[in-house]
Scaffold this motif. Sequence first.
Motif, short mmCIF file in Angstrom:
data_model
loop_
_atom_site.label_atom_id
_atom_site.label_comp_id
_atom_site.label_asym_id
_atom_site.label_seq_id
_atom_site.Cartn_x
_atom_site.Cartn_y
_atom_site.Cartn_z
N ASP A 1 0.83 -1.21 0.00
CA ASP A 1 0.00 0.00 0.00
C ASP A 1 0.86 1.26 0.00
O ASP A 1 0.59 2.22 -0.74
CB ASP A 1 -0.91 0.03 1.23
CG ASP A 1 -2.05 -0.97 1.18
OD1 ASP A 1 -2.49 -1.30 0.06
OD2 ASP A 1 -2.49 -1.41 2.25
N LEU A 2 1.89 1.28 0.84
CA LEU A 2 2.75 2.45 0.94
C LEU A 2 3.45 2.73 -0.38
O LEU A 2 3.46 3.87 -0.87
CB LEU A 2 3.78 2.25 2.06
CG LEU A 2 3.22 2.15 3.48
CD1 LEU A 2 4.30 1.71 4.45
CD2 LEU A 2 2.62 3.48 3.94
N ASP A 3 4.01 1.69 -0.98
CA ASP A 3 4.72 1.86 -2.25
C ASP A 3 3.78 2.27 -3.37
O ASP A 3 4.12 3.12 -4.20
CB ASP A 3 5.45 0.57 -2.62
CG ASP A 3 6.67 0.30 -1.73
OD1 ASP A 3 7.22 1.27 -1.17
OD2 ASP A 3 7.06 -0.88 -1.60
N ALA A 4 2.58 1.69 -3.38
CA ALA A 4 1.61 2.02 -4.43
C ALA A 4 1.13 3.46 -4.29
O ALA A 4 0.92 4.16 -5.29
CB ALA A 4 0.43 1.06 -4.37
N CYS A 5 0.97 3.93 -3.07
CA CYS A 5 0.54 5.31 -2.83
C CYS A 5 1.62 6.28 -3.30
O CYS A 5 1.31 7.30 -3.93
CB CYS A 5 0.23 5.51 -1.35
SG CYS A 5 -0.46 7.12 -0.95
N ILE A 6 2.87 5.97 -3.02
CA ILE A 6 3.97 6.81 -3.48
C ILE A 6 3.97 6.89 -5.00
O ILE A 6 4.09 7.97 -5.59
CB ILE A 6 5.31 6.27 -2.96
CG1 ILE A 6 5.41 6.46 -1.44
CG2 ILE A 6 6.48 6.96 -3.66
CD1 ILE A 6 6.60 5.77 -0.81
N ALA A 7 3.81 5.74 -5.65
CA ALA A 7 3.81 5.71 -7.12
C ALA A 7 2.64 6.52 -7.68
O ALA A 7 2.79 7.25 -8.66
CB ALA A 7 3.75 4.27 -7.59
N ALA A 8 1.48 6.41 -7.05
CA ALA A 8 0.30 7.11 -7.54
C ALA A 8 0.39 8.62 -7.33
O ALA A 8 -0.04 9.40 -8.18
CB ALA A 8 -0.95 6.55 -6.86
N GLN A 9 0.93 9.03 -6.19
CA GLN A 9 1.00 10.46 -5.89
C GLN A 9 2.11 11.17 -6.66
O GLN A 9 2.05 12.38 -6.85
CB GLN A 9 1.19 10.67 -4.38
CG GLN A 9 -0.03 10.30 -3.56
CD GLN A 9 0.13 10.60 -2.07
OE1 GLN A 9 -0.80 10.42 -1.30
NE2 GLN A 9 1.30 11.05 -1.65
N GLY A 10 3.15 10.43 -7.05
CA GLY A 10 4.19 11.03 -7.87
C GLY A 10 5.48 11.34 -7.13
O GLY A 10 5.62 11.05 -5.94
N PRO A 11 6.44 11.95 -7.84
CA PRO A 11 7.80 12.14 -7.32
C PRO A 11 7.88 12.89 -6.00
O PRO A 11 8.77 12.63 -5.20
CB PRO A 11 8.48 12.94 -8.44
CG PRO A 11 7.73 12.59 -9.67
CD PRO A 11 6.31 12.41 -9.24
N SER A 12 6.96 13.83 -5.74
CA SER A 12 7.03 14.59 -4.48
C SER A 12 6.74 13.72 -3.27
O SER A 12 6.92 14.16 -2.13
CB SER A 12 6.06 15.77 -4.51
OG SER A 12 4.71 15.32 -4.54
N SER A 13 6.30 12.48 -3.50
CA SER A 13 5.97 11.57 -2.40
C SER A 13 7.11 10.62 -2.05
O SER A 13 6.94 9.77 -1.18
CB SER A 13 4.73 10.76 -2.74
OG SER A 13 3.63 11.60 -2.97
#
Length: 331
Positions: free
Chosen positions: A192-204
């Motif tokens: 979940d954490l990795d997928a959220c980072i990928a979805a939100q983009g580089p600033s995440s």
Amino acid sequence: MSSLSENPADLDPADPTGEVGVRAEAYRNWGRWGEDDALGTLNFIDAAKRLEAARLVTEGLAVSLGQEFNEDGPQKGWKKRNNPVHTMTGTGLDAERNPGAHPHGIGGADDLIVMPLQCSTQWDGLGHIFDHGYAWNGRRAGDVVTTQGDQVTGIEHAASVIVSRGVLLDLGRHVRPETGELEDGYAITTEDLDACIAAQGPSSGVGRGDILLVRTGQLARVRRQGWGDYAGGPAPGLSITTAGWLHRSEIAAIATDTWGFEVRPNEFHDSFQPLHQIVIPNMGLTVGEMWDLEGIGKACAERGRYDFLLSAQPLPITGAVGSPINPIALL
């Protein structure tokens, strides 16, 4: 049999001791910053990190991440955690009715507050949780926290430290876009954490010295429906299987909008806050709870950027194992 699997399905729900133990040993940072260390992973914040964070301020927008401290808060008395009691010791009526009490007509108001240090938005200090009688850095718990307070890792040591790059992972909006809120009992995984980072983009992107904020949306829900069992009851939160992710990311601290940071009920038949037992006394991770992430969540979603300068210093209460705070995000 206990392992370091990051899949919650692999956990043995009947063996919290084993599952905690293998992770506590694997992700233990004892000695990493010397025998006398009082900061744990906050050591990852350095001058270069703060300069990086300062460059993120482009609008001058300040967002408070603190809940209010008042008698209508979420506490229900567990471990004497009650809501704040605010008392006026001087009022405007005093000034009106006794105009001659002080020189040249001056008057004023004063007040006091009585409250547990962890009754609203707060940090858990490193002396807050022990593992088999040991505190952070392998010290005996009784040598660290006495009736006089935390003699070694008191929250005052962090008073000027917690200013860094903040990163919001809005798991509520990512996992449940239709509501923006994770349901109680939802265990956030490394996937979940990795997928959220990928979805939100580089600033995440999350890395060394960052302060990670995880929005579940639970606070928004209880504000609509009433506090209920927010304090100590069922909640979304991090799975114990995220301990390795938290360790290798080298974050300085983590905070959520829930009472207890980790998923509740916990992931075992008989346990209490097992992820706390791993990350605070063993990893040396400072944990924040009951943060109000609604405003920053909205601001980040509108801008499509999820990092900012975050200032979240504890009050320098000598020997305290936690502190109330009013964190400020600057965009």
